[in-house]
Design a protein around this motif. Structure first.
Motif, short mmCIF file in Angstrom:
data_model
loop_
_atom_site.label_atom_id
_atom_site.label_comp_id
_atom_site.label_asym_id
_atom_site.label_seq_id
_atom_site.Cartn_x
_atom_site.Cartn_y
_atom_site.Cartn_z
N LEU A 93 8.35 -6.11 -0.34
CA LEU A 93 9.72 -5.63 -0.48
C LEU A 93 9.87 -4.25 0.15
O LEU A 93 10.84 -3.99 0.87
CB LEU A 93 10.12 -5.58 -1.95
N GLY A 94 8.92 -3.36 -0.10
CA GLY A 94 8.96 -2.06 0.55
C GLY A 94 8.83 -2.18 2.06
O GLY A 94 9.50 -1.47 2.82
N PHE A 95 7.98 -3.12 2.50
CA PHE A 95 7.80 -3.35 3.93
C PHE A 95 9.09 -3.83 4.58
O PHE A 95 9.47 -3.37 5.66
CB PHE A 95 6.68 -4.38 4.12
N CYS A 96 9.80 -4.75 3.93
CA CYS A 96 11.01 -5.31 4.51
C CYS A 96 12.18 -4.33 4.47
O CYS A 96 13.04 -4.37 5.35
CB CYS A 96 11.40 -6.60 3.77
N SER A 97 12.23 -3.47 3.47
CA SER A 97 13.37 -2.57 3.34
C SER A 97 13.19 -1.26 4.09
O SER A 97 14.16 -0.70 4.60
CB SER A 97 13.65 -2.27 1.87
N THR A 98 11.95 -0.77 4.18
CA THR A 98 11.72 0.53 4.84
C THR A 98 10.74 0.46 6.00
O THR A 98 10.58 1.44 6.73
CB THR A 98 11.20 1.56 3.82
N GLY A 99 10.07 -0.68 6.15
CA GLY A 99 9.04 -0.77 7.19
C GLY A 99 7.68 -0.33 6.69
O GLY A 99 6.71 -0.31 7.46
N ASN A 100 7.57 0.02 5.39
CA ASN A 100 6.32 0.51 4.83
C ASN A 100 6.17 0.03 3.39
O ASN A 100 7.11 0.09 2.61
CB ASN A 100 6.27 2.04 4.83
N GLY A 101 4.99 -0.49 3.07
CA GLY A 101 4.66 -0.84 1.70
C GLY A 101 3.46 -0.03 1.24
O GLY A 101 2.50 0.14 2.00
N TYR A 102 3.50 0.50 0.02
CA TYR A 102 2.44 1.39 -0.45
C TYR A 102 1.91 0.93 -1.80
O TYR A 102 2.65 0.38 -2.63
CB TYR A 102 2.95 2.83 -0.61
N ALA A 103 0.62 1.18 -2.01
CA ALA A 103 0.01 0.94 -3.31
C ALA A 103 -1.07 1.98 -3.53
O ALA A 103 -1.75 2.42 -2.61
CB ALA A 103 -0.59 -0.47 -3.38
N ASP A 104 -1.22 2.39 -4.79
CA ASP A 104 -2.21 3.38 -5.20
C ASP A 104 -3.46 2.65 -5.68
O ASP A 104 -3.37 1.75 -6.52
CB ASP A 104 -1.60 4.25 -6.30
N LYS A 105 -4.61 3.04 -5.15
CA LYS A 105 -5.87 2.45 -5.59
C LYS A 105 -6.39 3.23 -6.81
O LYS A 105 -6.72 4.41 -6.70
CB LYS A 105 -6.90 2.48 -4.47
N LEU A 106 -6.43 2.57 -7.96
CA LEU A 106 -6.90 3.21 -9.18
C LEU A 106 -8.42 3.11 -9.24
O LEU A 106 -8.99 2.01 -9.22
CB LEU A 106 -6.27 2.54 -10.40
N MET A 107 -9.08 4.27 -9.29
CA MET A 107 -10.54 4.32 -9.22
C MET A 107 -11.12 4.70 -10.58
O MET A 107 -10.53 5.49 -11.33
CB MET A 107 -10.98 5.35 -8.18
N LEU A 108 -12.30 4.16 -10.89
CA LEU A 108 -13.04 4.51 -12.09
C LEU A 108 -14.52 4.42 -11.78
O LEU A 108 -15.04 3.34 -11.50
CB LEU A 108 -12.68 3.58 -13.25
N GLY A 109 -15.17 5.58 -11.78
CA GLY A 109 -16.60 5.60 -11.48
C GLY A 109 -16.92 5.13 -10.08
O GLY A 109 -17.94 4.46 -9.87
N GLY A 110 -16.04 5.43 -9.12
CA GLY A 110 -16.28 5.03 -7.75
C GLY A 110 -15.93 3.59 -7.45
O GLY A 110 -16.17 3.11 -6.35
N ARG A 111 -15.38 2.88 -8.42
CA ARG A 111 -15.00 1.48 -8.24
C ARG A 111 -13.49 1.33 -8.38
O ARG A 111 -12.85 2.04 -9.16
CB ARG A 111 -15.70 0.58 -9.27
N ILE A 112 -12.93 0.41 -7.63
CA ILE A 112 -11.50 0.12 -7.72
C ILE A 112 -11.26 -0.80 -8.91
O ILE A 112 -11.83 -1.88 -9.00
CB ILE A 112 -10.99 -0.55 -6.43
N VAL A 113 -10.43 -0.33 -9.83
CA VAL A 113 -10.17 -1.11 -11.05
C VAL A 113 -8.73 -1.58 -11.12
O VAL A 113 -8.37 -2.33 -12.04
CB VAL A 113 -10.51 -0.27 -12.30
N GLY A 114 -7.90 -1.15 -10.20
CA GLY A 114 -6.51 -1.59 -10.24
C GLY A 114 -5.76 -1.16 -9.00
O GLY A 114 -6.19 -0.27 -8.25
N LEU A 115 -4.65 -1.84 -8.75
CA LEU A 115 -3.77 -1.53 -7.63
C LEU A 115 -2.36 -1.34 -8.18
O LEU A 115 -1.84 -2.23 -8.85
CB LEU A 115 -3.78 -2.65 -6.58
N ASN A 116 -1.77 -0.20 -7.92
CA ASN A 116 -0.48 0.14 -8.48
C ASN A 116 0.55 0.28 -7.36
O ASN A 116 0.47 1.23 -6.56
CB ASN A 116 -0.58 1.46 -9.26
N PRO A 117 1.52 -0.63 -7.24
CA PRO A 117 2.54 -0.50 -6.19
C PRO A 117 3.34 0.79 -6.36
O PRO A 117 3.63 1.21 -7.48
CB PRO A 117 3.43 -1.73 -6.39
N LEU A 118 3.69 1.42 -5.25
CA LEU A 118 4.44 2.66 -5.24
C LEU A 118 5.78 2.44 -4.55
O LEU A 118 5.91 1.58 -3.68
CB LEU A 118 3.66 3.77 -4.52
N ARG A 119 6.77 3.23 -4.93
CA ARG A 119 8.09 3.15 -4.32
C ARG A 119 8.01 3.61 -2.87
O ARG A 119 7.65 4.76 -2.58
CB ARG A 119 9.08 4.02 -5.09
#
Length: 237
Positions: free
Chosen positions: A8-34
């Protein structure tokens, strides 16, 4: 839901973003950003940024700004002139034209398809400089908007002359179809998928349109999404 938010961000603005949630050097979640809150930019290393390079400024609704490094972000970009920020697939003039069409149609129908007219009088203009403004305001209040169609009572040798427009000349339906066609073309969506049909819309052609949609619209986007996620996730493992 994550992919929907990113696309949706890609289609409306040309860019889609997500925050990589890290814990102990490992990715534990992906959080979409506006996408409309994010500003990617190059920096010279001044201020809170440790060194020169690309950063992502996330301007939150409370006024706070969070700085992300490229390694902390998944960035789905459309075509880009600078390699930093994708270009919006939306053509602003097409969306704005569609909005103006809807606004005009709402006003046109609210007045029961009767545009404004003029009040004519053979008498000289009153000396009171505010007379015309008051008269116009009173007429609009009594016979405009939701009161359109009420019986008007004229006085002092005044006559009302409507400025007539044939609804067919307004070409509202044709304009709406043109707007829908312009926007669907921007995203590569076949007209038959959004109710735009013409003499070429047969069962066989509709099937081919669906194949072309998957091949030329969905597949390139899916490949782009797969590559950017693979790069963002596997590069940090």
């Amino acid at each position: 839901e994550f992919r929907e938010a990113l696309v949706l961000g890609f289609c409306s603005t040309g860019n889609g973003y997500a925050d990589k949630l890290m814990l102990g050097g490992r990715i534990v979640g992906l959080n979409p950003l506006r996408a409309d809150w994010m500003i990617p930019k190059m920096t010279n290393g001044s201020g809170v940024v440790a060194g020169p390079g690309l950063i992502y400024e996330y301007h939150q609704v409370n006024g706070q700004v969070r700085i992300y490094q490229p390694s902390e972000i998944i960035h789905l970009k459309n075509f880009s002139l600078d390699g930093i920020r994708g270009m919006s697939p939306l053509q602003v003039h097409a969306i704005r034209h569609s909005m103006y069409t809807d606004a005009y149609a709402s006003n046109f129908m609210r007045n029961q398809g009767r545009p404004s007219g003029v009040l004519e009088s053979k008498k000289a203009r009153p000396k009171d400089p505010d007379f015309n403004e008051r008269l116009s305001a009173d007429w609009k209040k009594l016979y405009g908007g939701d009161n359109a169609g009420n019986t008007a009572v004229l006085w002092d040798e005044m006559t009302y002359k409507a400025i007539s427009i044939n609804p067919n000349d307004a070409q509202y339906i044709e304009t709406k179809k043109l707007n829908a066609g312009d926007i669907s073309a921007i995203f590569g969506v076949p007209g038959n998928m959004i109710g735009l049909t013409d003499k070429t819309a047969t069962y066989a052609s509709a099937e081919q349109f669906q194949i072309d949609f998957v091949r030329h619209t969905i597949r390139p986007l899916a490949v782009r999404l797969e590559q950017v996620i693979n790069k963002a996730l596997f590069a940090t493992q």
